[in-house]
Design an enzyme around this catalytic site. Structure first.
Site, PDB file in Angstrom:
ATOM      1  N   GLY A   1       4.669  -1.113   7.420  1.00 34.06           N
ATOM      2  CA  GLY A   1       5.860  -0.400   7.876  1.00 34.06           C
ATOM      3  C   GLY A   1       5.596   0.349   9.169  1.00 34.06           C
ATOM      4  N   ARG A   2       6.433   1.327   9.419  1.00 40.08           N
ATOM      5  CA  ARG A   2       6.242   2.160  10.615  1.00 40.08           C
ATOM      6  C   ARG A   2       5.103   3.136  10.381  1.00 40.08           C
ATOM      7  NH1 ARG A   2      11.278   3.108  13.601  1.00 40.08           N
ATOM      8  NH2 ARG A   2      10.782   5.321  13.694  1.00 40.08           N
ATOM      9  N   ASP A   3       4.279   3.317  11.386  1.00 44.24           N
ATOM     10  CA  ASP A   3       3.188   4.290  11.352  1.00 44.24           C
ATOM     11  C   ASP A   3       2.348   4.156  10.078  1.00 44.24           C
ATOM     12  OD1 ASP A   3       1.631   6.287  12.448  1.00 44.24           O
ATOM     13  OD2 ASP A   3       2.800   7.917  11.571  1.00 44.24           O
ATOM     14  N   HIS A   4       2.011   2.922   9.737  1.00 42.57           N
ATOM     15  CA  HIS A   4       1.224   2.667   8.530  1.00 42.57           C
ATOM     16  C   HIS A   4      -0.114   3.394   8.616  1.00 42.57           C
ATOM     17  CE1 HIS A   4       0.062  -0.019   5.093  1.00 42.57           C
ATOM     18  NE2 HIS A   4      -1.129   0.406   5.478  1.00 42.57           N
ATOM     19  N   ALA A   5      -0.451   4.119   7.540  1.00 41.99           N
ATOM     20  CA  ALA A   5      -1.738   4.829   7.443  1.00 41.99           C
ATOM     21  C   ALA A   5      -1.928   5.870   8.545  1.00 41.99           C
ATOM     22  CB  ALA A   5      -2.924   3.872   7.411  1.00 41.99           C
TER      23      ALA A   5
ATOM     24  N   HIS B   1      10.526   5.574  -2.553  1.00 46.04           N
ATOM     25  CA  HIS B   1      11.934   5.915  -2.448  1.00 46.04           C
ATOM     26  C   HIS B   1      12.730   4.642  -2.154  1.00 46.04           C
ATOM     27  CE1 HIS B   1      11.154  10.162  -2.779  1.00 46.04           C
ATOM     28  NE2 HIS B   1      10.242  10.108  -1.825  1.00 46.04           N
TER      29      HIS B   1
ATOM     30  N   GLN C   1       0.854  -1.193   0.000  1.00 45.25           N
ATOM     31  CA  GLN C   1       0.000   0.000   0.000  1.00 45.25           C
ATOM     32  C   GLN C   1       0.885   1.236   0.000  1.00 45.25           C
ATOM     33  OE1 GLN C   1      -2.998   1.542   0.354  1.00 45.25           O
ATOM     34  NE2 GLN C   1      -2.070   3.430   1.104  1.00 45.25           N
ATOM     35  N   THR C   2       0.550   2.216  -0.828  1.00 46.27           N
ATOM     36  CA  THR C   2       1.291   3.464  -0.738  1.00 46.27           C
ATOM     37  C   THR C   2       0.444   4.635  -1.216  1.00 46.27           C
ATOM     38  OG1 THR C   2       3.277   4.665  -1.423  1.00 46.27           O
ATOM     39  CG2 THR C   2       2.364   3.114  -3.008  1.00 46.27           C
ATOM     40  N   ARG C   3       0.728   5.792  -0.634  1.00 43.06           N
ATOM     41  CA  ARG C   3       0.151   7.033  -1.139  1.00 43.06           C
ATOM     42  C   ARG C   3       1.276   8.042  -1.333  1.00 43.06           C
ATOM     43  NH1 ARG C   3      -0.229  10.082   3.800  1.00 43.06           N
ATOM     44  NH2 ARG C   3      -0.136   8.638   5.532  1.00 43.06           N
TER      45      ARG C   3
ATOM     46  N   HIS D   1      11.512   2.188   0.608  1.00 52.35           N
ATOM     47  CA  HIS D   1      10.370   1.320   0.308  1.00 52.35           C
ATOM     48  C   HIS D   1      10.721   0.277  -0.755  1.00 52.35           C
ATOM     49  CE1 HIS D   1       8.004   4.774   2.106  1.00 52.35           C
ATOM     50  NE2 HIS D   1       7.895   3.762   2.934  1.00 52.35           N
TER      51      HIS D   1
END
Ligand code: ZN
Length: 413
Positions: free
Chosen positions: A309-313, A221, A215-217, A224
């Site tokens: 990952g860290r602090d997802h969403a 980089h 998932q990405t918004r 990721h």
């Protein structure tokens, strides 16, 4: 050959006698929901909808309608009725007991609700009035916005964008089954709009058994890319699944991000190991609960694994760094049916002379190339590309150009 006996080609005997699960993960709830009518049925539905009262959906509800229609929200077959809504808000489960972390509701104003009776049908339209679906209104009910904010978003603060959206929506929820005869029109990314049935077919065509969803918004980089490639070392394929529904105004626009993904994949990923497709969902910024939500939606698209990952969403400082990972342990094994792959902060380390993470690099911060989101934004606005240890030059170039176009004639984004 005895069943299960290892051979030069692996557990060949086992495969010969047991059905090979050569298709993607079963959908959540066991069956891929398909609410989209075709042919004569669609025609009849469209004709019926023409005589029904019309409710125009917000862009966020429209994203939900699209995901419901194509089965991205399986096992949901419509907007939530009260029992499901209450159970989800309180317990992260549907009334049936199936794990589900986020409300999927249709909020309308009191006036709109007043003209609709339970048991009636209404037509659901996009923002231009184009009718796409019929909702059988099984229930209309009031709800406690503050409770939803507190339980789902873990804050009642109206400056949280997800909470603000809940506080701004109508005071009545309409719940019931949906039958759609069209999907929202999109002018962009037409070739990347695969439905869950289509991604599943593509995975099967490629012979993938294990698929990791990402998932990405944001632009991807090096950090990721590294995480995705760590995952690719142990699974068959990657579904790069950027979210292109509503996001915060300071997130990088979806069209720019798509160009970044294309150039990155062309230059740095084996084409036969990645599927790029867009997720029409809107961001809710609900952190931990949304991480579960993102995982379950990707399960419906056929993923067996999901990167967290860290602090997802997350947004701002509402959530702890690892809250979105910890929440996966609140579910019994098997309740989610998708395996989270949890990653810590990753970066290029000059002493390791490679990409690394807090789990693998013993060096101190001076050796590590790290930039905050704010620092990257400032660099791009000033026309400066982030260093190659942080961003691939092809990606940096697109971002610098896009940022310059936006900065020069308008105010800074
Ligand atoms: Zn190091």
């Amino acid at each position: 050959m005895r069943v299960g006996q290892p051979s030069a080609r692996g557990f060949r005997g086992l495969r010969d006698t047991m059905p090979i699960r050569n298709q993607a993960n079963p959908p959540h709830g066991g069956r891929l929901v398909d609410l989209l009518a075709t042919g004569e049925e669609a025609k009849a539905l469209r004709e019926r909808a023409a005589s029904l009262p019309v409710v125009r959906l917000s862009s966020r509800s429209l994203s939900d309608l699209e995901l419901l229609s194509v089965g991205g929200y399986s096992p949901l077959e419509g907007f939530m009725t009260e029992a499901d809504y209450r159970s989800v808000v309180a317990d992260m489960r549907l009334a049936s007991g199936v794990a589900w972390p986020m409300p999927v509701t249709l909020a309308v104003s009191g006036d709109e609700a007043g003209s609709v009776g339970e048991g009636q049908e209404i037509a659901l339209a996009d923002e231009t009035g184009g009718v796409l679906a019929v909702l059988e209104v099984a229930e209309k009910y009031g709800y406690d916005r503050v409770l939803e904010a507190r339980n789902v978003y873990r804050t009642e603060d109206e400056s949280h964008p997800g909470v603000a959206a809940v506080y701004a929506q109508g005071e009545v929820l309409l719940g019931g089954r949906v039958r759609a005869f069209g999907l929202p029109k999109h002018d962009d990314f037409a070739t990347y709009r695969l439905t869950p049935a289509q991604t599943r077919a593509e995975f099967a065509r490629r012979g993938w058994r294990t698929i990791v969803g990402f998932q990405t918004r944001n632009p991807v980089h090096r950090a990721h890319e590294y995480i995705q490639k760590c995952a690719l070392e142990v699974v068959d394929g990657l579904l790069l699944h950027p979210l292109v529904g509503d996001t915060k105004s300071d997130d990088i626009p979806a069209d720019v991000r798509m160009r970044c993904y294309e150039v990155l994949l062309q230059n740095y990923y084996p084409a036969d190991r990645v599927v790029l497709s867009v997720n029409p969902a809107a961001m809710r910024y609900a952190g931990p609960r949304e991480a579960i939500f993102h995982a379950l939606v990707r399960k419906n698209y056929g993923c067996t694994h999901f990167i967290v990952g860290r602090d997802h969403a997350g947004v701002g400082s509402y959530y702890g760094t690892f809250d979105a990972q910890q929440i996966f342990y609140e579910f019994e094994p098997g309740a989610l049916g998708i395996t989270p792959l949890m990653f810590d902060n990753t970066f290029f380390c000059r002493k390791c002379d490679e990409m690394a993470s807090l789990k693998t690099c013993p060096h101190d911060g001076d050796a590590r190339v790290t930039l905050s989101g704010t620092q990257v934004r400032e660099m791009l606005k000033a026309g400066v590309a982030p260093p190659p240890e942080f961003s691939r030059p092809e990606v940096a170039r697109i971002l610098v150009e896009a940022m310059q176009e936006r900065v020069t004639p308008h105010h800074a984004i």
